[in-house]
Design an enzyme around this catalytic site. Structure first.
Site, PDB file in Angstrom:
ATOM      1  N   CYS A 178       7.909   0.887   2.115  1.00 35.33           N
ATOM      2  CA  CYS A 178       8.267   2.285   1.836  1.00 35.33           C
ATOM      3  C   CYS A 178       8.438   3.131   3.105  1.00 35.33           C
ATOM      4  O   CYS A 178       9.419   3.881   3.235  1.00 35.33           O
ATOM      5  CB  CYS A 178       7.236   2.910   0.896  1.00 35.33           C
ATOM      6  SG  CYS A 178       5.555   2.339   1.167  1.00 35.33           S
ATOM      7  N   HIS A 271       5.673   9.905   1.640  1.00 37.46           N
ATOM      8  CA  HIS A 271       5.198   9.534   2.971  1.00 37.46           C
ATOM      9  C   HIS A 271       5.883  10.432   4.011  1.00 37.46           C
ATOM     10  O   HIS A 271       7.113  10.573   4.007  1.00 37.46           O
ATOM     11  CB  HIS A 271       5.547   8.077   3.288  1.00 37.46           C
ATOM     12  CG  HIS A 271       4.804   7.068   2.447  1.00 37.46           C
ATOM     13  ND1 HIS A 271       3.785   7.385   1.579  1.00 37.46           N
ATOM     14  CD2 HIS A 271       4.947   5.716   2.379  1.00 37.46           C
ATOM     15  CE1 HIS A 271       3.333   6.272   0.998  1.00 37.46           C
ATOM     16  NE2 HIS A 271       4.021   5.255   1.456  1.00 37.46           N
TER      17      HIS A 271
HETATM   18  P1  NAP Z   1      -0.048  -2.488  -8.299  1.00 36.09           P
HETATM   19  O1  NAP Z   1      -0.035  -1.113  -8.887  1.00 36.09           O
HETATM   20  O2  NAP Z   1      -1.342  -3.057  -7.891  1.00 36.09           O
HETATM   21  O3  NAP Z   1       0.656  -3.498  -9.368  1.00 36.09           O
HETATM   22  C1  NAP Z   1       0.651  -4.899  -9.197  1.00 36.09           C
HETATM   23  C2  NAP Z   1       1.381  -5.605 -10.338  1.00 36.09           C
HETATM   24  O4  NAP Z   1       1.295  -7.036 -10.087  1.00 36.09           O
HETATM   25  C3  NAP Z   1       0.787  -5.363 -11.727  1.00 36.09           C
HETATM   26  O5  NAP Z   1       1.821  -5.296 -12.673  1.00 36.09           O
HETATM   27  C4  NAP Z   1      -0.048  -6.633 -11.964  1.00 36.09           C
HETATM   28  O6  NAP Z   1      -0.153  -6.958 -13.347  1.00 36.09           O
HETATM   29  C5  NAP Z   1       0.815  -7.670 -11.287  1.00 36.09           C
HETATM   30  N1  NAP Z   1       0.007  -8.849 -10.953  1.00 36.09           N
HETATM   31  C6  NAP Z   1      -1.146  -8.912 -10.250  1.00 36.09           C
HETATM   32  N2  NAP Z   1      -1.603 -10.189 -10.183  1.00 36.09           N
HETATM   33  C7  NAP Z   1      -0.714 -10.949 -10.857  1.00 36.09           C
HETATM   34  C8  NAP Z   1      -0.627 -12.344 -11.158  1.00 36.09           C
HETATM   35  N3  NAP Z   1      -1.558 -13.214 -10.753  1.00 36.09           N
HETATM   36  N4  NAP Z   1       0.431 -12.781 -11.884  1.00 36.09           N
HETATM   37  C9  NAP Z   1       1.390 -11.924 -12.315  1.00 36.09           C
HETATM   38  N5  NAP Z   1       1.351 -10.580 -12.070  1.00 36.09           N
HETATM   39  C10 NAP Z   1       0.314 -10.110 -11.357  1.00 36.09           C
HETATM   40  O7  NAP Z   1       0.880  -2.568  -7.008  1.00 36.09           O
HETATM   41  P2  NAP Z   1       2.169  -1.657  -6.590  1.00 36.09           P
HETATM   42  O8  NAP Z   1       1.766  -0.519  -5.741  1.00 36.09           O
HETATM   43  O9  NAP Z   1       2.976  -1.399  -7.805  1.00 36.09           O
HETATM   44  O10 NAP Z   1       2.930  -2.641  -5.593  1.00 36.09           O
HETATM   45  C11 NAP Z   1       3.679  -3.753  -6.084  1.00 36.09           C
HETATM   46  C12 NAP Z   1       4.423  -4.399  -4.923  1.00 36.09           C
HETATM   47  O11 NAP Z   1       5.363  -3.457  -4.376  1.00 36.09           O
HETATM   48  C13 NAP Z   1       3.495  -4.817  -3.787  1.00 36.09           C
HETATM   49  O12 NAP Z   1       3.983  -6.021  -3.244  1.00 36.09           O
HETATM   50  C14 NAP Z   1       3.621  -3.655  -2.804  1.00 36.09           C
HETATM   51  O13 NAP Z   1       3.345  -4.047  -1.493  1.00 36.09           O
HETATM   52  C15 NAP Z   1       5.085  -3.264  -2.982  1.00 36.09           C
HETATM   53  N6  NAP Z   1       5.409  -1.862  -2.659  1.00 36.09           N
HETATM   54  C16 NAP Z   1       4.659  -0.824  -3.146  1.00 36.09           C
HETATM   55  C17 NAP Z   1       5.026   0.499  -2.835  1.00 36.09           C
HETATM   56  C18 NAP Z   1       4.268   1.695  -3.349  1.00 36.09           C
HETATM   57  O14 NAP Z   1       4.580   2.818  -2.922  1.00 36.09           O
HETATM   58  N7  NAP Z   1       3.284   1.537  -4.246  1.00 36.09           N
HETATM   59  C19 NAP Z   1       6.149   0.728  -2.053  1.00 36.09           C
HETATM   60  C20 NAP Z   1       6.902  -0.348  -1.588  1.00 36.09           C
HETATM   61  C21 NAP Z   1       6.524  -1.638  -1.900  1.00 36.09           C
HETATM   62  P3  NAP Z   1      -1.515  -6.635 -14.203  1.00 36.09           P
HETATM   63  O15 NAP Z   1      -1.476  -5.174 -14.533  1.00 36.09           O
HETATM   64  O16 NAP Z   1      -1.370  -7.498 -15.399  1.00 36.09           O
HETATM   65  O17 NAP Z   1      -2.674  -6.987 -13.318  1.00 36.09           O
END
Ligand code: NAP
Length: 378
Positions: A178, A271
């Site tokens: 991001c 950010h």
């Molecule tokens: P998050 O809120 O923690 O969500 C993680 C997701 O992954 C949930 O849907 C979770 O499902 C799933 N998950 C976890 N363990 C799993 C498994 N073993 N098998 C299948 N699914 C699984 O994280 P987030 O902030 O959305 O970030 C997601 C990705 O985008 C990350 O790689 C992060 O680095 C990237 N990202 C985030 C942002 C941001 O601003 N947040 C920006 C750019 C990139 P359950 O609910 O079932 O556990």
């Protein structure tokens, strides 16, 4: 048939071809939408995908996937919905599936936890899906495009080589971290015109960047945390890759020096980044202002559905941009730049802002998928 500025469409009743400059040919022909899956649909980024795709003119949500903890239950039951829009009943009623490839969808948008995203994305690409990912796992591989459509749409040229090297029927395209998104968006036009030599960037990153539930309130309220695991390395490497060039079948990073420091702050979304840059060829703040304010890229030319009219918005007030007031500019898809002024150590300094889960994540991936469709790669 997509042309640079419009669509040639054949009316099936009269067999007459006509040209339209509307970016939504399905309006004319009732064309069916492309079915898509959202991997990690319950997370912070996954929810943003759901919100942004709910009424998308080209894509239709066909599958919601998450971990075994959520699979088999309805989406409405397992998601902790944090978006400021109502969750559609049709989506809430969908049963969450485990992350398995081979279903009835062409595109897999990935918002998975990086701890599991790598192998899952590979399995989906091998099975023939176009994986459009937010996760860091494949971003730096030289045959995987790390794309910001306004800056490096030509990096999609490495896709055939990627499929051949890996013997995949599908492929992976990634979008950046991001903070990298807003930095690259501001630096890209400057690098092309004046040549970047050095970049110092210090970020102040919102709590939604840590996913949900993310940083404990006890740690972040009234506080600044001067460490985000892996973030500085990602910003340094990804910015150079995005502004790099395609050589034969791989991407070679740009050569400028970059130093990043990252902080978590008590802001919900958005950010902010303070940047100083050293240039090969001298530029005045006024030149930088005009360059960024007038910048447009391929998504604007093609009028892609999620493209902001102004990918970069330059603010002139001395105290803008601010997350609370500016983060939703152009539906969260623009990068805001302010306080462009001389730097006593390097050449120019400025302040950037962008929405981390929209243009910094789900919105960026959706724009990448729109570019893939426009380039007939889906
Ligand atoms: P998050 O809120 O923690 O969500 C993680 C997701 O992954 C949930 O849907 C979770 O499902 C799933 N998950 C976890 N363990 C799993 C498994 N073993 N098998 C299948 N699914 C699984 O994280 P987030 O902030 O959305 O970030 C997601 C990705 O985008 C990350 O790689 C992060 O680095 C990237 N990202 C985030 C942002 C941001 O601003 N947040 C920006 C750019 C990139 P359950 O609910 O079932 O556990």
């Amino acid at each position: 048939m997509m042309m640079d500025d419009g669509w040639w469409i054949c009316d099936p009743r009269s067999a007459i071809w006509f040209l339209t400059f509307d970016s939504r040919p399905e309006k004319f022909l009732g064309m069916s939408k492309i079915p898509v899956a959202i991997l990690g649909a319950t997370g912070a980024v996954g929810q943003q995908f759901v919100a942004l795709l709910a009424d998308h003119p080209w894509f239709e949500i066909a599958a919601l996937m998450a971990s075994e903890r959520s699979a088999g239950r309805s989406y409405g039951e397992v998601v902790t919905w944090k978006q400021p829009v109502t969750l559609a009943r049709r989506i809430a009623a969908m049963t969450v599936r485990p992350c398995q490839p081979g279903g009835d969808f062409a595109v897999a948008f990935c918002g998975l936890d990086a701890a599991v995203a790598g192998e899952i994305e590979e399995a989906f690409a091998a099975a023939g899906h176009a994986v459009v990912s937010n996760s860091r796992n494949h971003r730096l591989e030289p045959d995987v495009p790390l794309v910001i459509p306004e800056l490096n749409p030509d990096h999609l040229r490495v896709i055939p080589g990627q499929k051949k090297n890996r013997r995949w029927k599908g492929f992976i395209v990634t979008n950046s971290n991001c903070s990298t998104m807003f930095l690259a968006m501001a630096l890209g036009p400057i690098h092309r015109r004046f040549g970047l030599e050095k970049v110092f960037v210090t970020t102040m990153q919102a709590i939604s960047g840590a996913g949900y539930p993310g940083v404990p309130s006890w740690d972040i309220l009234g506080n600044v945390i001067p460490f985000i695991a892996g973030e500085e390395e990602k910003i340094e490497a990804e910015t150079r890759k995005i502004l790099g060039s395609v050589e034969k079948t791989v991407i070679v990073p740009a050569a400028f020096a970059i130093s990043a420091q990252t902080n978590r702050v008590a802001v919900e979304n958005g950010h902010t980044e303070c940047v100083s840059i050293g240039l090969r060829n001298r530029a005045t703040p006024d030149q930088i202002h005009r360059l960024l304010g007038g910048f447009k890229g391929v998504p604007q030319k093609l009028k892609l559905p999620s493209a902001p009219l102004h990918p970069v918005i330059v603010r002139c007030e001395r105290d803008r941009p601010q997350p609370r007031m500016d983060v939703m500019a152009e539906k969260g898809m623009s990068t805001l730049v302010g306080r462009i002024r001389p730097c006593p150590i390097l050449d120019i300094r400025m302040v950037l802002l962008g929405h981390n889960t929209i243009r910094g994540a789900a919105g960026a991936a959706i724009l990448n998928a729109e570019l893939l469709k426009a380039r007939q790669l889906l």
